[in-house]
Design an enzyme around this catalytic site. Structure first.
Site, short mmCIF file in Angstrom:
data_model
loop_
_atom_site.label_atom_id
_atom_site.label_comp_id
_atom_site.label_asym_id
_atom_site.label_seq_id
_atom_site.Cartn_x
_atom_site.Cartn_y
_atom_site.Cartn_z
N ASN A 73 0.82 -1.20 0.00
CA ASN A 73 0.00 0.00 0.00
C ASN A 73 0.86 1.26 0.00
O ASN A 73 2.08 1.19 0.17
CB ASN A 73 -0.97 -0.01 1.19
CG ASN A 73 -2.31 0.61 0.84
OD1 ASN A 73 -2.39 1.50 0.00
ND2 ASN A 73 -3.35 0.15 1.49
N HIS A 103 22.06 2.34 12.84
CA HIS A 103 23.37 2.95 13.11
C HIS A 103 24.17 2.13 14.11
O HIS A 103 23.61 1.53 15.03
CB HIS A 103 23.19 4.38 13.61
CG HIS A 103 22.76 5.31 12.53
ND1 HIS A 103 23.64 5.90 11.66
CD2 HIS A 103 21.53 5.75 12.16
CE1 HIS A 103 22.99 6.66 10.81
NE2 HIS A 103 21.70 6.58 11.09
#
Length: 178
Positions: A73, A103
Site C-alpha cells: 500500500n 546505526h
C-alpha cells in the site's frame, strides 16, 4: 482493452530497463510517485503480480527479493543495505517501514552520522499481513501466515501463524477471540 495491455507492457518494459528490475513477468504495477534509489550493487527482484500503490520508496544497496502476488500500500518504504526477502501472497498496509540496518553506536568518539551501520537480513514469510504504520527492524524473521498489527515495532522474530502486536506481544492466531 487491447490498448491498455500494450500500454501496461510498455510501462513495465521501461521500468525494468530504467531501474534494472528483475521481474517475474510484465504483470506488475508501480503506482504514481514511487521512488527507486539504488546503487550498482543493488538487486531488486519483483515477483509476478507485484503491486505497489503510490509514493512507495525503494532505497536499495543490497538485495530486495519480493515474491509473487505481493501487495504494497501507499507510503511504504523498503530500506535495504544487506537483504530483505518478502514471501509470496504477503499484504503490506500503508506507511510500513522495513529496515535491515541501523546505526552502529559502538564508536562514541564518532558522530552518529559517521559511525556506520549494523545490518542483518530481514525475512518475511509467505501469506503474511503487515498492518499500517508497522516498522520491521533488522535481523527479524516473520513466519508464514503471521499477522503484524498496525503500529507495531517488530524487533524480534515472529513464529508462523502468530499475531504480533503492541508491547512485543506474540500470540497464536487461533487464540484470538472474535
Amino acid at each position: 482493452m487491447k490498448f491498455s495491455r500494450i500500454k501496461k507492457a510498455l510501462k513495465a518494459s521501461y521500468l525494468k530497463r530504467r531501474f534494472h528490475l528483475e521481474v517475474g513477468d510484465d504483470d506488475f504495477e508501480l503506482g504514481k510517485f514511487c521512488i527507486i534509489r539504488r546503487n550498482d550493487k543493488a538487486v531488486i527482484r519483483l515477483g509476478s503480480g507485484f503491486c505497489a500503490r503510490n509514493f512507495v520508496t525503494f532505497n536499495v544497496s543490497g538485495t530486495l527479493d519480493i515474491g509473487d502476488k505481493v501487495f504494497v500500500n501507499s507510503y511504504t518504504s523498503f530500506n535495504v543495505r544487506e537483504r530483505l526477502s518478502i514471501g509470496s501472497g504477503t499484504l503490506i498496509g500503508e506507511a510500513v517501514r522495513f529496515y535491515d540496518h541501523d546505526h552502529d553506536f559502538r564508536h562514541p568518539e564518532l558522530p552518529i552520522s559517521r559511525s556506520g551501520f549494523k545490518s542483518a537480513p530481514v525475512i518475511v514469510g509467505r501469506d503474511t499481513w503487515i498492518g499500517s504504520n508497522a516498522v520491521i527492524l533488522r535481523g527479524v524473521s516473520i513466519g508464514d501466515g503471521a499477522v503484524i498489527a498496525a503500529g507495531a515495532v517488530v524487533s524480534r522474530d515472529v513464529p508462523a501463524r502468530h499475531l504480533y502486536y503492541a508491547k512485543n506481544r506474540i500470540v497464536p492466531i487461533a487464540a484470538q477471540a472474535d
